[in-house]
Design a protein around this motif. Structure first.
Motif, short mmCIF file in Angstrom:
data_model
loop_
_atom_site.label_atom_id
_atom_site.label_comp_id
_atom_site.label_asym_id
_atom_site.label_seq_id
_atom_site.Cartn_x
_atom_site.Cartn_y
_atom_site.Cartn_z
N GLU A 1 0.90 -1.21 0.05
CA GLU A 1 0.00 0.16 -0.03
C GLU A 1 0.79 1.22 0.08
O GLU A 1 0.17 2.37 -0.24
CB GLU A 1 -1.00 0.03 1.21
N ARG B 1 -12.48 4.53 1.64
CA ARG B 1 -11.56 3.82 1.34
C ARG B 1 -10.79 4.75 0.34
O ARG B 1 -11.22 4.55 -0.86
CB ARG B 1 -11.45 2.62 1.18
N ARG C 1 -2.19 5.76 1.05
CA ARG C 1 -2.08 4.37 1.06
C ARG C 1 -2.58 3.85 -0.56
O ARG C 1 -3.75 4.19 -0.71
CB ARG C 1 -2.97 3.42 2.07
N GLU D 1 -4.63 1.67 -1.89
CA GLU D 1 -5.71 0.78 -1.74
C GLU D 1 -6.51 0.91 -2.95
O GLU D 1 -6.60 2.04 -3.81
CB GLU D 1 -6.30 0.92 -0.59
MG MG Z 1 -6.07 -1.08 5.75
#
Ligand code: MG
Ligand code: ATP
Length: 429
Positions: free
Chosen positions: A65, A120, A112, A114
């Motif tokens: 990530e 997210r 990150r 992701e």
């Molecule tokens: Mg996580």
């Protein structure tokens, strides 16, 4: 050329939404200050090695990530994926952790790589807290109570506190062996990630989000059976304090946290309203980390709040209202335009906290009033030729009803002060 866009998973926050964020941050920081925590500001970029050595090599974050790059000197640097590592690094580097207690908070973006989805993102924001030099469960309780105070201050309801202990390093080793043996017996049921972690980081298998693994994980041995006496006493001490303070919790023996550095207490605040992205805050104790990063042994505990997720849970705050100015100054005609900036300055001097937008770019009454309405201002302050001559201002309520009145400057100052007070009361209930 294709249109320029922000990077996938990295979002702009525009006005008036920014006003909601500010209000959220203001209330959170207010709660942190109520416990004597002090702000620390940290770089967004650190040496990659820091994260490898603290978060752990075999973690989602470090394995896949991180935004890692070489700078022009060939050093490997990474955008920070979280704040604890940098905070500990700074604490050691500046010698502010040794032989004293330290209560710190930080806020800012984390990065990150992701898969972006609701809740997210690739750039997201955290407020985090770290405290050093305190071994007892009183600190763990303090930090959980701080969280509870933050939710109250924000009006966020329905969060569930999940609690677990990971024991001390020796407990963890014994538990780890049992866990490996258990998963070995069920090798066929392990997914790819779990197989890879089986011998490097088996505890992390418990943290798997793969539904196919749920049953297997449910049947795994529990860390509670391997706790040493001090670790058990610590955990009981924490629970007793929470009960005394009236904070409800649910014990979850599968809660291990994604990061390697935790020991003893781990906790998460979870909502059912955000689907798979239900954890809004996570934290716990990490007594070994300071030493692991080259400092002297120093107990520590902290937590981090994911602000995008909390923002989704806020009660209805009217962002437009939060962002709106108190007054808009309309000035039409040469004389009015000449005196308007000086008047606006005097008003800003005289009324603390006043938000006054002064018309720029000319225009007749109609055009300026249109802008005044658009601005969301509660009041229009109008100067035409006549007001400019007589040193008066016409005050016209834009949102609430009421007649327009022509007032002198002291009366105007009083009215504006009342408006500022009313706005603050409305916004900060
Ligand atoms: Mg996580
Ligand atoms: P998750 O299990 O959701 O991936 P995590 O265990 O990786 O979370 P932490 O490293 O503990 O998360 O970070 C603390 C908090 O920061 C999380 O509980 C969450 O609220 C928030 N957070 C973490 N990653 C993201 C992200 N990519 N986007 C938005 N918020 C995030």
């Amino acid at each position: 050329m294709s249109k320029l866009q922000s990077v996938r998973g990295m979002h702009d926050i525009l006005p008036p939404e920014t006003a909601r964020w500010r209000e959220m941050e203001r209330r959170i920081v207010g709660a942190l200050e109520a416990y004597g925590y002090q702000e620390i500001r940290l770089p967004l970029v650190e040496h990659t090695e820091l994260f490898a050595r603290s978060i752990g090599e075999v973690t989602d974050i470090v394995e896949k990530e991180m935004y890692t790059f070489e700078d022009r000197n060939g050093d490997s640097l990474s955008l920070r994926p979280e704040g604890t590592a940098g905070c500990v690094r700074a604490g050691i580097q500046h010698g502010i952790l040794h032989n004293r207690q330290q209560r710190l908070w930080y806020a800012g973006p984390m990065f990150r790589h992701e898969r972006p989805q609701k809740g997210r993102y690739r750039q997201f924001h955290q407020v985090g807290v770290e405290a050093f030099g305190m071994t007892g469960p009183d600190l763990d309780a303090e930090q959980i109570l701080m969280c509870a105070r933050i939710w109250r201050a924000l009006g966020v309801e329905g969060l569930r506190l999940e609690l677990n202990t990971l024991g001390d390093p020796a407990d963890r080793r014994a538990y780890r062996d049992r866990l490996v043996a258990y998963f070995e017996r069920h090798r066929d049921a392990l997914d790819e990630d779990a197989l890879r972690r089986l011998h490097t980081n088996p505890l992390r298998i418990l943290d798997s989000k793969n539904p196919a693994m749920r049953e297997l994980i449910e049947g795994a041995p529990r860390v509670q059976e391997y706790l040493s006496e001090p670790a058990r006493t610590h955990y009981e001490g924490l629970k007793a304090r929470l009960e005394e303070a009236g904070v409800a919790y649910v014990e979850n023996s599968r809660l291990v946290r994604g990061l390697d550095y935790y020991n003893r207490t781990v906790f998460e605040w979870v909502t059912d309203r955000l689907g798979a992205q239900g954890t809004v805050c996570a934290g716990g104790r990490y007594d070994g980390l300071v030493e692991q990063l080259g400092g002297r042994p120093t107990p520590a505990a902290g937590f981090a709040i994911g602000l995008e997720r909390v923002a989704e849970l806020l009660p209805h705050w009217d962002a437009g209202r939060l962002a709106a100015p108190d007054a808009y100054l309309v000035a039409v005609g040469e004389a009015a335009e000449r005196v308007a900036p000086a008047l606006a300055e005097r008003l800003r001097d005289a009324v603390p906290g006043l938000r006054l937008v002064a018309n720029c770019g000319g225009g007749g009454f109609k055009a300026q009033f249109k802008r005044a309405d658009r601005s969301g201002a509660a009041l229009a302050l109008v100067i035409g030729e006549e007001e400019a001559q007589t040193h008066r201002v016409t005050l016209k309520p834009l949102r609430a009803g009421g007649e327009q009145v022509r007032v002198d400057e002291p009366a105007l100052v009083a009215q504006l002060a009342a408006q500022v007070a009313a706005r603050r009361q409305e916004n900060h209930r």
